[in-house]
Design an enzyme around this catalytic site. Structure first.
Site, short mmCIF file in Angstrom:
data_model
loop_
_atom_site.label_atom_id
_atom_site.label_comp_id
_atom_site.label_asym_id
_atom_site.label_seq_id
_atom_site.Cartn_x
_atom_site.Cartn_y
_atom_site.Cartn_z
N HIS A 157 23.91 -14.91 6.21
CA HIS A 157 23.42 -14.21 5.03
C HIS A 157 23.17 -12.74 5.31
O HIS A 157 22.78 -11.98 4.43
CB HIS A 157 22.13 -14.87 4.52
CG HIS A 157 21.82 -14.59 3.09
ND1 HIS A 157 20.79 -13.76 2.69
CD2 HIS A 157 22.40 -15.01 1.94
CE1 HIS A 157 20.75 -13.70 1.37
NE2 HIS A 157 21.71 -14.45 0.90
N ASP A 210 0.81 -1.23 0.00
CA ASP A 210 0.00 0.00 0.00
C ASP A 210 0.84 1.27 0.00
O ASP A 210 0.31 2.35 0.30
CB ASP A 210 -0.95 0.03 1.21
CG ASP A 210 -2.20 -0.81 1.00
OD1 ASP A 210 -2.37 -1.34 -0.12
OD2 ASP A 210 -2.99 -0.95 1.94
N LYS A 230 23.77 -8.88 5.76
CA LYS A 230 24.66 -7.90 5.13
C LYS A 230 24.41 -6.56 5.80
O LYS A 230 23.37 -5.92 5.60
CB LYS A 230 24.39 -7.83 3.63
CG LYS A 230 24.78 -9.13 2.91
CD LYS A 230 24.16 -9.25 1.54
CE LYS A 230 22.76 -9.79 1.61
NZ LYS A 230 22.70 -11.22 1.94
N ASP A 285 30.62 3.70 14.21
CA ASP A 285 30.64 4.57 15.39
C ASP A 285 29.39 4.41 16.25
O ASP A 285 28.95 5.36 16.92
CB ASP A 285 30.83 6.03 14.99
CG ASP A 285 32.17 6.28 14.31
OD1 ASP A 285 33.07 5.43 14.45
OD2 ASP A 285 32.31 7.31 13.64
#
Length: 520
Positions: free
Chosen positions: A415, A186, A417, A422
């Site tokens: 898997h 939506d 990523k 900081d």
């Protein structure tokens, strides 16, 4: 005899040259045209759908802010997609590199079908490499008047020997893939991150399950996600599935019946029961979820036709490298496929030399489903350690070892990523820290600058580097590689790649000698 051999070799070399030249200059011009009608995200409304009514009041109380929830749990990640599809009343826009024709793949296809039955417009864009032999299922979905399915950079030949020959003939073009992952409901809710669609991504596999990470967004950043989808949907690389293949109506009916039946099977019910008792799902329905509300969120993507070098100033790799190299105290990197290349390896060592805590979590050889990638990573390992970069390699699962291959399967343990800089600046998405993500695939993800999101990502990093999850890689007094098994009592220092087979080690060693790093 010698003349005959020379003639054969000569013709073979000539054929290879012709195929190489045609791959670069001709082959991709023979693809079917992008004949789909242009379309864009549908306009938002204040109270037209359940998601409108749920989110508009929350957003009105927090103008300019996006709500964000990290999803490290596979069942919660499935729930976010399934529930948003059930709540959708206007549109579903789905973009994925891989959509497996398995239990969860068919269950989510059924959720999209049921949404279309309610009048929801559904657009699905899938990379052709990641869909396997799924044309029957895709055509069945596309047969609904409210569903349109397009394929990114597809093969003209859909199966068999001709497809294999096309892969060779179009070697240059087919090497560029759409690695993006987005689920948009939506125009109000977007799920972006590392997960494809398949049982191993949603903690539904019997043999193994990935450790992965998504982020759910609702608010202004969702519009950025929709704009990225529209760019890909309307690009010349997106070809309607109906222009590529045909199946008899009887076959399509059989596929649809199978999808609907499996979605109500005992196996599906067990998975849905697990979803229903998830604490996060229960908090959602009791309106007790506590998202992070922030103005510091951006959704970014490479351009759809990255292969031509277009939009180079906005490639995702440059944004990520800028963030990483600007670190002042800590740069924590999580990448299942980690091949930094000479320049990035030097940049990480330089950061460590300035007193920055630089740490990388990646798959061990035994946990990596692409042994070639591990070979590419291994050549940088010692230099990184000598330069002060900390390395952690995730443990394998026994089943994953059997599934690993030279150029890919689905057995990797890690898997996720993600990047955390900081403590407050970070990234969650599809981008691996390797040459393929940097230069060949299109990638997508969320950049954020928020201490609360940073704290959540730090918790996930600390989980991944824990003794039960990872080996700590270091150099001993003689400068030799060692892997510390901190889960053992007392801890054990291992002198070779943990849990790996002789074949895996030999393959990785051979790959280190090959000039294929740009393809990893």
């Amino acid at each position: 005899m010698k003349k005959r051999v020379k003639k054969i070799v000569g013709w073979g070399l000539f054929t290879l040259v012709v195929m190489a030249v045609s791959s670069i200059f001709v082959a991709d011009h023979l693809l079917p045209p992008a004949s789909g009608r242009p379309s864009t995200a549908l306009p938002l409304a204040d109270d037209a759908t359940a998601l409108d009514r749920e989110l508009v009041p929350l957003l009105a109380e927090r103008p300019g802010r996006t709500g964000a929830i990290l999803l490290p749990d596979g069942i919660d990640a499935y729930a976010a997609r399934a529930i948003s599809a059930r709540q959708a009343g206007r549109s579903l826009d789905l973009q994925y590199y891989i959509w497996h024709d398995d239990l969860t793949g068919r269950m989510l296809a059924n959720e999209a079908w049921k949404a279309a039955e309610r009048g929801v417009r559904v657009r699905i864009l899938l990379d052709d490499i990641g869909i396997g032999d799924m044309d029957e299922t895709l055509l069945a979905m596309d047969s609904h008047e409210n569903i349109e399915l397009r394929v990114y950079n597809p093969f003209r030949n859909r199966a068999g020997l001709l497809r294999l020959l096309e892969m060779v003939q179009r070697a240059w073009g087919v090497n560029h893939r759409m690695h993006n992952k987005a689920w948009i409901a939506d125009g109000r809710v977007a799920v972006v991150g590392g997960r494809n669609i398949g049982v191993e991504y949603f903690s539904a596999a019997e043999e193994f399950n990935f450790h992965d990470l998504d982020i759910v967004l609702f608010g202004p950043a969702v519009a950025d996600t929709s704009a990225i989808f529209d760019d890909f949907w309307n690009s010349e690389a997106a070809i309607p599935i109906a222009a590529l293949n045909r199946k008899p109506p009887a076959t399509i009916r059989e596929v649809l019946a199978r999808i609907h039946d499996e979605s109500s099977s005992d196996e599906a019910r067990r998975f849905l029961d697990a979803m229903d008792v998830s604490p996060s799902v229960r908090r959602y329905f009791s309106r007790e979820l506590t998202p992070v509300w922030t103005e510091g969120v951006r959704v970014l993507s490479d351009p759809p036709i990255k292969v031509r070098g277009e939009g180079r100033e906005n490639w995702l790799v440059d944004h990520l490298l800028d963030e990483i190299t600007s670190a002042r105290t800590a740069a924590l990197l999580i990448s299942p496929y980690f091949v930094p290349g000479q320049q990035s390896a030097e940049d990480l060592v330089a950061l460590a030399g300035r007193g920055v805590h630089v740490s990388v979590v990646t798959n061990s050889l035994a946990a990596n489903d692409v042994v070639a990638v591990h070979g590419g990573y291994a050549r940088y390992r010692k230099a990184l350690l000598e330069g002060g970069v900390r390395l952690f390699e995730t443990r394998s699962q026994a089943e994953a070892q059997a599934a690993s291959s030279v150029f890919g399967s689905s057995g990797a343990s890690l898997h996720t990523k993600a990047v955390l800089i900081d403590g407050s600046r970070g990234f969650v998405g599809s981008f691996n820290l390797d040459p393929r993500s940097a230069n060949l695939n299109t990638e997508m993800g969320v950049l954020f600058d928020d201490p609360a999101l940073g704290a959540e990502l730090l918790a996930e990093y600390l989980h991944l580097v824990g003794p039960d999850m990872s080996y700590w890689v270091y150099l001993d007094a003689e400068g030799s590689l060692r892997w510390l098994d901190r889960a053992a009592s007392p801890p054990i220092a291992l002198s070779r790649e943990p849990d790996s087979t002789r074949r895996q080690r030999a393959t990785a060693q051979v790959v280190r000698w090959l000039p294929i790093e740009s393809q990893l």
